[in-house]
Scaffold this active site. Structure first.
Site, mmCIF file in Angstrom:
data_model
loop_
_atom_site.group_PDB
_atom_site.id
_atom_site.type_symbol
_atom_site.label_atom_id
_atom_site.label_comp_id
_atom_site.label_asym_id
_atom_site.label_seq_id
_atom_site.Cartn_x
_atom_site.Cartn_y
_atom_site.Cartn_z
ATOM 1 N N SER A 137 8.067 40.398 12.404
ATOM 2 C CA SER A 137 7.122 40.188 13.501
ATOM 3 C C SER A 137 6.782 41.457 14.291
ATOM 4 C CB SER A 137 7.687 39.097 14.415
ATOM 5 O OG SER A 137 6.679 38.566 15.245
ATOM 6 N N ASP A 188 3.982 29.336 8.320
ATOM 7 C CA ASP A 188 3.474 30.366 9.229
ATOM 8 C C ASP A 188 2.043 30.704 8.819
ATOM 9 O OD1 ASP A 188 3.055 32.449 10.968
ATOM 10 O OD2 ASP A 188 4.527 33.797 10.068
ATOM 11 N N HIS A 215 7.409 30.888 11.427
ATOM 12 C CA HIS A 215 7.290 32.333 11.611
ATOM 13 C C HIS A 215 8.655 33.026 11.537
ATOM 14 C CE1 HIS A 215 5.592 36.099 12.825
ATOM 15 N NE2 HIS A 215 6.317 36.148 13.936
#
Length: 237
Positions: A137, A188, A215
């Site tokens: 991320s 995701d 995610h």
């Protein structure tokens, strides 16, 4: 500015060091755990390190984290201990402005591409040689410039739905020969798909799709995450 995934609002803060100050923690099984701070450009950053207690590690793994997390996620998930048990040195840092590095000022506002020299200085401060870099991320804004600018320090790359992948061209990705394991959860629909579409242009990559995972896919199925990661690392020895 990169596409940023976050379950909450955030402040932009954190980064840089050279002196390593570690406090020993108890040995758990055959794993030695230490934690402490190190300096980059006069600012203290926090780190955790796990390594085999009675043998030299085969490989170094640097673990970064997303905006909602810190190095503590890798401790609690047991990723640090599992890597050390498998014979690797695992180092997890708290990125500037987050976790126990909250007081450090980042080189750029969080979510923007950081200069590749930031992680280079982290490597120097922690006396790390080439490492496998795990980057979920938010941390993509740190790891991607580092990958392109300091390829010699990246033994392998494990991006987990990172941000900022759209900031590089297919030709730039194709020029990178670093072994890569692209990881994402099939639930995701935002960053998972965006990052895959860009990262699949890397010349030497494998894809690990985690079914039913979102995610932060490593949280949804930690056993599958650890299995896939350890299998990939074996290919690098």
């Amino acid at each position: 500015l990169c596409t940023l995934y976050s379950g909450r609002s955030f402040q932009a803060v954190a980064v840089f060091g050279v002196r390593a100050l570690a406090s020993d923690l108890p040995i758990m099984a055959e794993v030695q755990l230490t934690e402490g701070t190190f300096d980059v450009d006069g600012q203290a950053l926090f780190y955790r390190r796990a390594e085999p207690a009675h043998q030299s590690p085969m490989l170094c793994v640097l673990l970064l984290h997303g905006i909602r997390f810190s190095s503590e996620i890798w401790l609690n998930l047991k990723t640090l201990s599992k890597l050390a048990e498998a014979g690797y040195q695992a180092v997890a840092i708290d990125l500037p402005g987050l976790g126990k590095s909250q007081q450090a000022k980042p080189p750029v506002p969080l979510g923007q591409l950081a200069p590749g020299s930031f992680l280079q200085r982290v490597f120097e401060a922690l006396a790390l040689g080439p490492c496998v870099v795990i980057s979920p991320s938010l941390s993509g804004s740190f790891s991607l410039p580092f990958l392109f600018e300091h390829t010699d320090l990246v033994k392998a790359y494990v991006p987990v739905a990172p941000i900022c992948t759209e900031n590089f061209t297919a030709a730039q990705y194709a020029s990178i020969k670093t072994p890569t394991l692209i990881v994402y959860g099939d639930q995701d629909a935002q960053l998972g798909e965006i990052s895959l579409n860009n990262l699949k242009n890397l010349a030497n990559h494998k894809v690990m799709v985690m079914k039913g995972a979102g995610h932060a896919c490593y949280l949804d199925n930690s056993d599958e995450w650890h299995r896939g990661l350890l299998d990939f690392l074996k290919t690098l020895i």
